[in-house]
Design a protein around this motif. Structure first.
Motif, PDB file in Angstrom:
ATOM      1  N   LEU A   1       0.816  -1.211   0.000  1.00 16.27           N
ATOM      2  CA  LEU A   1       0.000   0.000   0.000  1.00 16.27           C
ATOM      3  C   LEU A   1       0.852   1.264   0.000  1.00 16.27           C
ATOM      4  O   LEU A   1       0.396   2.332  -0.412  1.00 16.27           O
ATOM      5  N   GLN A   2       2.089   1.136   0.498  1.00 15.85           N
ATOM      6  CA  GLN A   2       3.008   2.278   0.647  1.00 15.85           C
ATOM      7  C   GLN A   2       2.382   3.375   1.510  1.00 15.85           C
ATOM      8  O   GLN A   2       2.547   4.573   1.258  1.00 15.85           O
ATOM      9  N   ALA A   3       1.667   2.923   2.522  1.00 16.33           N
ATOM     10  CA  ALA A   3       0.992   3.843   3.446  1.00 16.33           C
ATOM     11  C   ALA A   3       0.475   3.023   4.614  1.00 16.33           C
ATOM     12  O   ALA A   3       0.414   1.794   4.542  1.00 16.33           O
ATOM     13  N   PRO A   4       0.118   3.677   5.714  1.00  9.39           N
ATOM     14  CA  PRO A   4      -0.543   2.946   6.801  1.00  9.39           C
ATOM     15  C   PRO A   4      -1.830   2.292   6.304  1.00  9.39           C
ATOM     16  O   PRO A   4      -2.414   2.722   5.309  1.00  9.39           O
ATOM     17  N   LEU A   5      -2.261   1.259   6.981  1.00  7.05           N
ATOM     18  CA  LEU A   5      -3.473   0.568   6.567  1.00  7.05           C
ATOM     19  C   LEU A   5      -4.663   1.523   6.540  1.00  7.05           C
ATOM     20  O   LEU A   5      -4.818   2.363   7.419  1.00  7.05           O
ATOM     21  N   THR A   6      -5.482   1.375   5.534  1.00  2.12           N
ATOM     22  CA  THR A   6      -6.648   2.236   5.377  1.00  2.12           C
ATOM     23  C   THR A   6      -7.858   1.684   6.110  1.00  2.12           C
ATOM     24  O   THR A   6      -8.593   2.415   6.773  1.00  2.12           O
ATOM     25  N   PHE A   7      -8.087   0.379   5.995  1.00  7.91           N
ATOM     26  CA  PHE A   7      -9.282  -0.240   6.569  1.00  7.91           C
ATOM     27  C   PHE A   7      -8.961  -1.302   7.614  1.00  7.91           C
ATOM     28  O   PHE A   7      -9.831  -1.703   8.367  1.00  7.91           O
ATOM     29  N   GLY A   8      -7.756  -1.801   7.634  1.00  8.38           N
ATOM     30  CA  GLY A   8      -7.387  -2.828   8.593  1.00  8.38           C
ATOM     31  C   GLY A   8      -7.507  -4.237   8.059  1.00  8.38           C
ATOM     32  O   GLY A   8      -6.965  -5.176   8.644  1.00  8.38           O
ATOM     33  N   ASN A   9      -8.209  -4.410   6.941  1.00  8.54           N
ATOM     34  CA  ASN A   9      -8.344  -5.757   6.383  1.00  8.54           C
ATOM     35  C   ASN A   9      -7.441  -5.988   5.169  1.00  8.54           C
ATOM     36  O   ASN A   9      -7.585  -6.986   4.459  1.00  8.54           O
TER      37      ASN A   9
END
Length: 324
Positions: free
Chosen positions: A85-93
């Motif tokens: 994702l190259q970012a923190p998780l967006t939704f957690g799943n």
């Protein structure tokens, strides 16, 4: 039909819900499902989605494959999903989706999924069903709602909800429930989130781009502009990290425009009563009415299954006892 064109093996993600089941059911109208592969993922503490995905696959006669994740599996996939994702998780799943994509890549090169149906056809039951309640809160503020209406507002939200569009929306739109936030967030993070003016400004901008005609279409517009792109970015990042192409037929511009233009009764129509709470107004009511009717026509077992959020059991896996 256009999204089924492929020179390499093609399969489908089955979530256990109506959207992906309907996709596979409609695929049968254009090609044989003999040898067609479907894929599902679930968590050890909640196997309901897997049960329904398995049921649909069995009814349709496809080759079905599934993945069951525990806490250790999730953690093993966590770093790779963040890197993809190259970012923190967006939704957690995202870790679960990455595991699902890797499973699918063992059999196929292209998959189709149900992303976009909820946004275009009114599938987020509580959020879309609550749009008229902001008007009721405004009416109360202006002395136009009686005591029964006030009590219904309190029963629905635990307080008198805010009347501004962005404030009201954010009061309902969250991935972690408030109880989970209290366990998962440190006090300093909770304080920062509560006073994050940039978040409210972002949602204000989303509403400024939304259709102006009706409240439901405005909230759908916010989801299409702000929520769906993150779903698609998540799907693209997880799938492409393992060489899998993922397609979202419900995101066709034609289908999205059609969904937005449908009468409310063909999307989601809550019951009305001055003394009904939000939960009572949604008893027996599910979103995406037009899609559910088509799924019923195809005899899909999930046609009337309630929407179930695909959330990892964060409270059990990452509560205070795991903070060390």
């Amino acid at each position: 039909r256009a999204r089924l064109v492929s020179e390499v093996p093609l399969g489908a993600m089955l979530s256990g819900g109506v959207d992906s089941a309907l996709l596979v059911g409609l695929i049968a109208a254009y090609r044989s499902l003999d040898g067609f592969n479907t894929f599902a993922v679930g968590y050890e503490r909640d196997v309901g989605d897997l049960h329904w995905a398995r049921r649909v696959a069995s009814d349709l006669g496809v080759e079905h494959h599934e993945l069951l994740l525990n806490r250790e599996d999730y953690l093993q996939l966590l770093d790779d999903s963040v890197a993809a994702l190259q970012a923190p998780l967006t939704f957690g799943n995202e870790p679960a989706l990455l595991g699902l994509c890797r499973l699918a890549r063992e059999k196929v090169t292209v998959v189709v999924g149900g992303e976009g149906a909820d946004e275009a056809f009114g599938g987020y039951r509580t959020l879309f069903g609550a749009v008229s309640w902001r008007r009721r809160a405004q009416g109360f503020a202006n002395g136009l709602v009686d005591q029964r209406g006030r009590e219904a507002l309190h029963r629905s939200f635990g307080m008198l909800p805010p009347t501004g569009e962005a404030d009201f929306f954010l009061n309902l739109y969250h991935w972690f429930h408030f109880a989970e936030r209290n366990f998962l967030f440190r006090n300093e993070l909770k304080e920062r989130v509560a006073h994050d003016s940039s978040l409210f400004s972002h949602v204000d901008r989303l509403f400024s781009w939304a259709p102006v005609e009706h409240d439901l279409e405005r909230v759908q517009g916010v989801f299409l502009k702000g929520h769906l792109p993150r779903l698609l970015r998540r799907l693209d990042a997880m799938s492409m990290s393992c060489g899998l192409e993922a397609r979202a037929p419900f995101c066709s511009r034609t289908l999205v425009d059609h969904g937005l233009g449908l009468p409310r009764a063909e999307k989601l129509q809550p019951h009305f009563g001055e003394d009904l709470s939000l939960a009572q107004s949604l008893i027996g009511v599910e979103g995406k009415t037009v899609l559910r009717e088509e799924a019923k026509r195809l005899n899909l077992a999930v046609w009337n299954r309630a929407k179930s959020p695909f959330a990892a059991p964060f409270l059990a896996w990452f509560g205070p006892e795991h903070r060390d």
